[in-house]
Design an enzyme around this catalytic site. Structure first.
Site, PDB file in Angstrom:
ATOM      1  N   LYS A   1     -14.235  11.824  10.046  1.00 30.12           N
ATOM      2  CA  LYS A   1     -14.813  10.561   9.571  1.00 30.12           C
ATOM      3  C   LYS A   1     -16.254  10.682   9.093  1.00 30.12           C
ATOM      4  CE  LYS A   1     -15.902   8.870  14.177  1.00 30.12           C
ATOM      5  NZ  LYS A   1     -15.509   7.892  15.171  1.00 30.12           N
TER       6      LYS A   1
ATOM      7  N   ALA B   1     -16.413  12.378   5.640  1.00 29.01           N
ATOM      8  CA  ALA B   1     -15.792  11.434   4.707  1.00 29.01           C
ATOM      9  C   ALA B   1     -16.739  10.267   4.416  1.00 29.01           C
ATOM     10  CB  ALA B   1     -14.465  10.926   5.272  1.00 29.01           C
ATOM     11  N   TYR B   2     -17.388   9.765   5.449  1.00 27.01           N
ATOM     12  CA  TYR B   2     -18.373   8.696   5.270  1.00 27.01           C
ATOM     13  C   TYR B   2     -19.522   9.187   4.387  1.00 27.01           C
ATOM     14  CZ  TYR B   2     -22.021   5.311   6.442  1.00 27.01           C
ATOM     15  OH  TYR B   2     -23.018   4.372   6.365  1.00 27.01           O
ATOM     16  N   GLY B   3     -20.014  10.388   4.676  1.00 30.33           N
ATOM     17  CA  GLY B   3     -21.097  10.949   3.881  1.00 30.33           C
ATOM     18  C   GLY B   3     -20.710  11.112   2.424  1.00 30.33           C
TER      19      GLY B   3
END
Length: 159
Positions: free
Chosen positions: A17, A20-22
């Site tokens: 996560k 992916a967020y970055g």
């Protein structure tokens, strides 16, 4: 926080996560860079911005224990993390972007704390603010735009 995973941008393998967020945040900045490049001759300028660290409904996918371990909240859910803003404080940079005469004629920038963010070194922790150079690269922005056009099957309007 991270560059675009060109080999697997949808995280079909090796999902985590935080990377992916970055990547999603990097993509937001790259889209602003490319949209600004496409629109500036027509007077359309764009910015990406970081409102700040804010506890909102976005943390709903994190357990309270994980938020406690990150030092964001106490056992009762009260915000204790240093540098957190209220949602109203977080709105300030967006309002500044929309109204500041200091940004007239400028675009394709990443903004934070009512200012243009500095470019941070790849080794610097992202909690120190700033934006990575990979998120501002015009060639990377154009490649992501084309990848998005291909993935969505859209046809951008051009003049």
């Amino acid at each position: 926080m991270t560059d675009i995973r060109r080999h697997d941008p949808h995280f079909r393998t090796g999902y985590d996560k935080w990377p992916a967020y970055g990547q999603a945040k990097t993509a937001n900045v790259l889209f602003a860079v490319q949209f600004d490049a496409l629109g500036r001759n027509d007077g359309v300028r764009t910015f990406a911005l970081h409102p700040g660290r804010i506890i909102t409904g976005l943390q709903r996918e994190m357990t309270r224990q994980e938020q406690i371990e990150r030092g964001w909240v106490d056992e009762h859910g009260n915000v204790i993390g240093a540098g957190f803003k209220t949602p109203s404080q977080g709105a300030a940079t967006g309002l500044w972007a929309a109204t500041s005469p200091l940004l007239d004629g400028r675009g394709g920038l990443y903004l934070e704390d009512c200012d243009v963010a500095r470019v941070s070194s790849p080794a610097a922790p992202m909690d120190d603010g700033g934006v990575r150079a990979c998120a501002l690269a015009p060639d990377a922005a154009a490649r992501l735009w084309e990848l998005s056009v291909a993935a969505t099957g859209t046809t951008p309007v051009t003049r």
